[in-house]
Design a protein around this motif. Structure first.
Motif, PDB file in Angstrom:
ATOM      1  N   ALA A  62       5.566 -47.031 -26.813  1.00  0.00           N
ATOM      2  CA  ALA A  62       5.844 -46.605 -27.961  1.00  0.00           C
ATOM      3  C   ALA A  62       5.030 -47.547 -29.032  1.00  0.00           C
ATOM      4  O   ALA A  62       5.139 -48.938 -28.798  1.00  0.00           O
ATOM      5  CB  ALA A  62       7.279 -46.408 -28.410  1.00  0.00           C
ATOM      6  N   SER A  63       4.173 -47.216 -29.604  1.00  0.00           N
ATOM      7  CA  SER A  63       3.545 -48.190 -30.531  1.00  0.00           C
ATOM      8  C   SER A  63       3.112 -47.578 -31.931  1.00  0.00           C
ATOM      9  O   SER A  63       3.049 -46.438 -31.994  1.00  0.00           O
ATOM     10  CB  SER A  63       2.114 -48.503 -29.815  1.00  0.00           C
ATOM     11  OG  SER A  63       1.435 -47.500 -29.775  1.00  0.00           O
ATOM     12  N   VAL A 118      16.307 -45.079 -33.754  1.00  0.00           N
ATOM     13  CA  VAL A 118      15.354 -46.214 -33.913  1.00  0.00           C
ATOM     14  C   VAL A 118      16.164 -47.243 -34.866  1.00  0.00           C
ATOM     15  O   VAL A 118      15.976 -48.162 -34.428  1.00  0.00           O
ATOM     16  CB  VAL A 118      14.151 -45.717 -34.342  1.00  0.00           C
ATOM     17  CG1 VAL A 118      13.145 -46.978 -34.879  1.00  0.00           C
ATOM     18  CG2 VAL A 118      13.235 -45.091 -33.092  1.00  0.00           C
ATOM     19  N   SER A 122      17.500 -51.033 -34.054  1.00  0.00           N
ATOM     20  CA  SER A 122      17.154 -52.080 -35.096  1.00  0.00           C
ATOM     21  C   SER A 122      18.367 -53.014 -35.479  1.00  0.00           C
ATOM     22  O   SER A 122      18.194 -54.042 -35.402  1.00  0.00           O
ATOM     23  CB  SER A 122      16.378 -51.616 -36.400  1.00  0.00           C
ATOM     24  OG  SER A 122      15.872 -52.753 -37.114  1.00  0.00           O
ATOM     25  N   GLU A 151      19.748 -45.769 -25.610  1.00  0.00           N
ATOM     26  CA  GLU A 151      18.629 -45.317 -24.827  1.00  0.00           C
ATOM     27  C   GLU A 151      18.619 -44.071 -23.995  1.00  0.00           C
ATOM     28  O   GLU A 151      18.022 -42.979 -24.188  1.00  0.00           O
ATOM     29  CB  GLU A 151      18.506 -46.363 -23.742  1.00  0.00           C
ATOM     30  CG  GLU A 151      17.492 -46.151 -22.653  1.00  0.00           C
ATOM     31  CD  GLU A 151      18.130 -45.725 -21.381  1.00  0.00           C
ATOM     32  OE1 GLU A 151      17.316 -44.882 -20.625  1.00  0.00           O
ATOM     33  OE2 GLU A 151      19.357 -46.005 -21.072  1.00  0.00           O
ATOM     34  N   VAL A 154      18.093 -41.286 -26.572  1.00  0.00           N
ATOM     35  CA  VAL A 154      16.724 -40.895 -26.766  1.00  0.00           C
ATOM     36  C   VAL A 154      16.121 -40.279 -25.670  1.00  0.00           C
ATOM     37  O   VAL A 154      14.936 -39.405 -26.026  1.00  0.00           O
ATOM     38  CB  VAL A 154      15.916 -42.412 -27.365  1.00  0.00           C
ATOM     39  CG1 VAL A 154      14.339 -42.015 -27.351  1.00  0.00           C
ATOM     40  CG2 VAL A 154      16.498 -43.072 -28.490  1.00  0.00           C
ATOM     41  N   ILE A 205      10.177 -45.700 -26.219  1.00  0.00           N
ATOM     42  CA  ILE A 205      11.481 -46.297 -26.980  1.00  0.00           C
ATOM     43  C   ILE A 205      12.579 -46.500 -26.036  1.00  0.00           C
ATOM     44  O   ILE A 205      13.144 -47.533 -25.971  1.00  0.00           O
ATOM     45  CB  ILE A 205      11.765 -45.490 -28.350  1.00  0.00           C
ATOM     46  CG1 ILE A 205      10.681 -45.583 -29.262  1.00  0.00           C
ATOM     47  CG2 ILE A 205      13.203 -46.078 -28.906  1.00  0.00           C
ATOM     48  CD1 ILE A 205      10.350 -47.163 -29.739  1.00  0.00           C
ATOM     49  N   ALA A 209      14.292 -49.940 -24.820  1.00  0.00           N
ATOM     50  CA  ALA A 209      15.771 -50.227 -25.094  1.00  0.00           C
ATOM     51  C   ALA A 209      16.308 -50.491 -24.066  1.00  0.00           C
ATOM     52  O   ALA A 209      17.230 -51.453 -23.702  1.00  0.00           O
ATOM     53  CB  ALA A 209      16.284 -48.986 -25.779  1.00  0.00           C
ATOM     54  N   ALA A 242       8.579 -53.672 -34.879  1.00  0.00           N
ATOM     55  CA  ALA A 242       9.927 -52.779 -35.303  1.00  0.00           C
ATOM     56  C   ALA A 242       9.475 -52.118 -36.606  1.00  0.00           C
ATOM     57  O   ALA A 242       9.780 -50.904 -36.841  1.00  0.00           O
ATOM     58  CB  ALA A 242      11.424 -53.454 -35.016  1.00  0.00           C
ATOM     59  N   LEU A 245       6.784 -49.396 -36.606  1.00  0.00           N
ATOM     60  CA  LEU A 245       7.345 -48.247 -35.976  1.00  0.00           C
ATOM     61  C   LEU A 245       8.247 -47.686 -36.629  1.00  0.00           C
ATOM     62  O   LEU A 245       7.999 -46.285 -36.843  1.00  0.00           O
ATOM     63  CB  LEU A 245       7.929 -48.719 -34.449  1.00  0.00           C
ATOM     64  CG  LEU A 245       7.279 -48.900 -33.240  1.00  0.00           C
ATOM     65  CD1 LEU A 245       8.146 -49.475 -32.235  1.00  0.00           C
ATOM     66  CD2 LEU A 245       6.392 -47.678 -32.762  1.00  0.00           C
ATOM     67  N   GLU A 246       9.061 -48.178 -37.325  1.00  0.00           N
ATOM     68  CA  GLU A 246       9.971 -47.483 -38.209  1.00  0.00           C
ATOM     69  C   GLU A 246       9.298 -47.020 -39.519  1.00  0.00           C
ATOM     70  O   GLU A 246       9.870 -45.758 -39.909  1.00  0.00           O
ATOM     71  CB  GLU A 246      11.114 -48.451 -38.929  1.00  0.00           C
ATOM     72  CG  GLU A 246      12.098 -49.117 -37.863  1.00  0.00           C
ATOM     73  CD  GLU A 246      12.878 -50.208 -38.163  1.00  0.00           C
ATOM     74  OE1 GLU A 246      13.001 -50.565 -39.586  1.00  0.00           O
ATOM     75  OE2 GLU A 246      13.490 -50.595 -37.227  1.00  0.00           O
TER      76      GLU A 246
END
Length: 271
Positions: A62-63, A118, A122, A151, A154, A205, A209, A242, A245-246
């Motif tokens: 994830a990026s 997500v 955080s 985790e 997701v 993600i 996690a 983070a 990503l958010e």
């Protein structure tokens, strides 16, 4: 993996004097004339969407760049759905419209749940860091368990939309109109590619996690004083990543909601 894209039809303008049009008969000729109102591959909106469909898939993980790729694809889909001609084609093909609506509604719901997960991660990350600073192993263990639960959530979201990543071929016999068949195919492939890229990001993600949860051992707080400087730098880097990503996930969620609205507007006749 998404099936190779099959959309190779061209969209020639209908010519009333052409021999094939005369052989089809008056009813089919009107159908051909009507299809010329649909946007072709040269239309900027369609061309942009095809570019997003053909773009390289996101890397495993994830990026912000992976999230941005999904956001650009959804925005391009929304642009096509907002064209009046696309709405007309959707209303003429209710079975296909329902299938497309179901796919994008599922994607919108998945991205809404993903966004919540997500944000939870955080908060849990901040909780774990506080537990380490305060040398509270019980609090750290609780944060680790919550990480693992999130985790798994997701991972389940990825499994729920995995079937959408397989773009099933359309039955040629049901699509006498080439222009409608092509627009149908493009949007079907767009839903499949959106799902495939989303699954990759979701699993990235989830993997991150799981790795973070594994690093939260009960003795983590003991090494904090000796690694305080390096951990502070890592914390700043993680916070920045983070945040990126958010923000991207928030844009994707809004784009998916916009598609939901556009689809409902397209298939609902004006009062």
């Amino acid at each position: 993996m998404v099936a190779g894209f099959r959309r190779t039809l061209s969209l020639p303008l209908a010519k009333p004097t052409a021999a094939p049009a005369l052989r089809r008969g008056a009813g089919d000729n009107r159908q051909s004339l009507r299809s010329t109102s649909l946007p072709g591959r040269s239309h900027p909106v369609v061309s942009h969407l095809l570019d997003q469909i053909r773009s390289a898939p996101v890397d495993r993980g994830a990026s912000p760049s992976g999230i941005d790729a999904i956001d650009r694809l959804l925005a391009a889909v929304n642009d096509l759905l907002r064209l009046p001609q696309t709405g007309e084609a959707l209303r003429r093909r209710p079975a296909w419209a329902d299938r497309l609506l179901d796919a994008f509604l599922r994607l919108a719901d998945a991205h809404g749940s993903f966004r919540s997960a997500v944000l939870t991660l955080s908060d849990l990350r901040a909780e774990a860091q506080a537990a380490i600073r305060r040398a509270d192993p019980a609090r750290l263990a609780s944060a680790a368990r919550s990480f693992r639960r999130t985790e798994k959530e997701v991972t389940r979201l990825a499994a729920d939309i995995k079937d959408l990543a397989r773009s099933s071929p359309l039955a040629p016999g049901k699509w006498a109109d080439a222009a409608e068949a092509e627009i149908t195919g493009i949007l079907t492939d767009a839903a499949a590619v959106t799902a495939a890229k989303s699954v990759t990001v979701f699993l990235g993600i989830a993997s991150a996690a799981a790795a973070e949860a594994a690093s939260m051992s009960k003795d983590s707080w003991k090494i904090w004083p000796t690694r305080k400087a390096s951990k502070a730098e890592e914390t700043v880097a993680l916070a920045a990543a983070a945040e990126g990503l958010e923000e991207g996930i928030g844009r994707v969620f809004r784009s998916s909601v916009n598609i939901r609205v556009s689809l409902l507007n397209a298939i609902t006749p004006a009062l």
